[in-house]
Design an enzyme around this catalytic site. Sequence first.
Site, mmCIF file in Angstrom:
data_model
loop_
_atom_site.group_PDB
_atom_site.id
_atom_site.type_symbol
_atom_site.label_atom_id
_atom_site.label_comp_id
_atom_site.label_asym_id
_atom_site.label_seq_id
_atom_site.Cartn_x
_atom_site.Cartn_y
_atom_site.Cartn_z
ATOM 1 N N LYS A 105 1.110 -1.177 -0.310
ATOM 2 C CA LYS A 105 -0.247 0.115 -0.067
ATOM 3 C C LYS A 105 0.969 1.116 0.053
ATOM 4 C CE LYS A 105 -4.326 0.596 0.228
ATOM 5 N NZ LYS A 105 -5.564 0.568 -0.870
HETATM 6 P P1 NAD Z 1 -13.274 7.723 -3.377
HETATM 7 O O1 NAD Z 1 -11.569 9.189 -2.508
HETATM 8 O O2 NAD Z 1 -13.201 7.737 -3.997
HETATM 9 O O3 NAD Z 1 -14.442 8.229 -2.170
HETATM 10 C C1 NAD Z 1 -13.840 8.590 -0.581
HETATM 11 C C2 NAD Z 1 -15.284 8.401 -0.610
HETATM 12 O O4 NAD Z 1 -15.739 8.711 1.304
HETATM 13 C C3 NAD Z 1 -16.002 10.568 -0.723
HETATM 14 O O5 NAD Z 1 -17.503 10.368 -1.080
HETATM 15 C C4 NAD Z 1 -16.189 10.818 0.922
HETATM 16 O O6 NAD Z 1 -16.399 12.392 0.380
HETATM 17 C C5 NAD Z 1 -16.322 9.664 1.455
HETATM 18 N N1 NAD Z 1 -15.460 10.549 3.154
HETATM 19 C C6 NAD Z 1 -14.832 9.949 4.080
HETATM 20 N N2 NAD Z 1 -15.016 10.811 4.746
HETATM 21 C C7 NAD Z 1 -15.683 10.627 5.320
HETATM 22 C C8 NAD Z 1 -16.851 10.638 6.487
HETATM 23 N N3 NAD Z 1 -16.064 11.179 7.488
HETATM 24 N N4 NAD Z 1 -17.846 10.437 6.173
HETATM 25 C C9 NAD Z 1 -18.390 10.593 4.983
HETATM 26 N N5 NAD Z 1 -17.933 9.876 4.076
HETATM 27 C C10 NAD Z 1 -16.809 10.635 4.342
HETATM 28 O O7 NAD Z 1 -12.430 6.494 -2.113
HETATM 29 P P2 NAD Z 1 -12.747 4.854 -2.831
HETATM 30 O O8 NAD Z 1 -11.453 4.490 -3.698
HETATM 31 O O9 NAD Z 1 -14.066 4.663 -2.706
HETATM 32 O O10 NAD Z 1 -11.992 3.922 -1.869
HETATM 33 C C11 NAD Z 1 -12.605 4.141 -0.485
HETATM 34 C C12 NAD Z 1 -12.789 2.735 1.041
HETATM 35 O O11 NAD Z 1 -12.638 1.535 -0.594
HETATM 36 C C13 NAD Z 1 -11.145 3.382 1.632
HETATM 37 O O12 NAD Z 1 -11.487 2.435 2.341
HETATM 38 C C14 NAD Z 1 -10.780 1.942 0.451
HETATM 39 O O13 NAD Z 1 -9.401 1.905 0.642
HETATM 40 C C15 NAD Z 1 -11.511 0.973 0.187
HETATM 41 N N6 NAD Z 1 -10.877 0.471 -1.363
HETATM 42 C C16 NAD Z 1 -10.970 0.748 -2.636
HETATM 43 C C17 NAD Z 1 -10.384 0.615 -3.816
HETATM 44 C C18 NAD Z 1 -10.991 0.673 -4.523
HETATM 45 O O14 NAD Z 1 -10.945 0.327 -6.393
HETATM 46 N N7 NAD Z 1 -10.855 2.505 -4.819
HETATM 47 C C19 NAD Z 1 -10.821 -1.367 -3.323
HETATM 48 C C20 NAD Z 1 -10.747 -1.769 -2.332
HETATM 49 C C21 NAD Z 1 -10.856 -0.696 -1.391
#
Ligand code: NAD
Length: 419
Positions: A105
Amino acid sequence: MEHGGVFEMALEQLGSTAKLLKMDPNTLRVLGCTERELTVHLPVVMDDGHIEVFEGHRVQHSSARGPCKGGIRYHQDVTLDEVKALSMWMTWKCAVVNIPYGGAKGGIKVDPSKLSFEEVRRLTRRYTVAIMPIIGPHRDIPAPDVNTNAETMGWIMDTVSMYQGSTVLDIVTGKSIELGGSLGRREATGRGVMFVTLELLNRMNLTPAKTRIAVQGFGNVGSVSADLLKKAGCNIQAISDISGAYYCEKGLPISDMIAYCSTGRGKTLEGFSAPGVSKIDPKELFELDVDILVPAALEKQINVENAEKIKAKAVVEGANGPTTPEAERLLIKKGKYVVPDILANAGGVVVSYFEWVQSIQSFFWDEDGVNANLKKVIVSSFDAVWDTAQREKQDLRHAAMMIAVSRVAKALEIRGIFP
Ligand code: NAD
């Protein structure tokens, strides 16, 4: 651990799994450590001419089963401790869905919404060069995570290619389709969340039409999960993002909300309104009378402070590490299901693997092929975890961890300790 760091939380999950597996303490000693941690300081010339120095990390937890794989996060709260935990979870995630990768990561401590487009681009290129000694198509392959996307991956790919003197497609995944990305990759994590949720509903004797869902986070994972679950027939009653929480008993207009986000600067739901939609306190989202709760934002969102108030029958972890171990114990005691992150959000890394394979072969699949293969991997992994949970009388996280950790331990054992 409730107040400890997230790496402590990851170690607690590993420790309790090792006990169940009666794991050799030597193996546990190896798996409890990361293989490599790189911290870099990144000077960037800002648009007004002054220099800011940002801190970044890249951590490789394990390469026992193959090259390390994991996303890159841009967030003001990034710490080495968090990146270490996320790298360990990547190891288990790749193992539970049985793709030939280890875990890694990366992250930069920055709020990218405060930087200009060009500043983010310069920061990304500088970070890429700083971590270049340890990444590579057969070493460690980055991907998007919070606040990074296909555009960020394109800059990383271009930077590495400029140094190499030739285009290196397989250095990152989550690239744009025009740059050798895979069809279906952008939606893959949310699609995986949808597949596991439908499998779970089936086991719970619930039908999508009778299922009410609340989703925290409306980025890549949250928005696609909500969209595809709605298309599968579920009622998405609540959504939150950094701007607040939105509720509609009859179901939120997800595609309008996605369209709204794509236009606004900052890409949030700030100011969104529609008939029947009301704004609620974000804390309330966890307490709603829904069937499924999908945390898809950041770590430790479900903790001892709100776990008792959760009415949902199941939590499907779209985010990484959204439930603290103590909160999870409370939920399980009340007979609720928690589908663990390493299974629930593995769709992203599975299609990243497909993208890497396509990039290496320079032979690209159609979207139906990608989605069908993803479904096969996620559904069979869910089945294996469910069956293990029944057989071993364990919760779903321990069942998933037992499968994952024993695969990594076996690989270590076969390879032996060098030299
Ligand atoms: P992203 O940046 O696209 O979206 C994050 C979202 O969370 C945004 O809508 C933001 O406004 C919201 N957010 C942040 N703080 C918040 C809060 N306190 N309350 C409510 N909403 C809040 O990120 P993502 O890629 O969607 O990742 C989200 C999660 O999923 C993370 O834990 C990431 O590690 C995990 N993840 C992502 C992927 C991927 O392919 N992108 C894969 C596996 C896991």
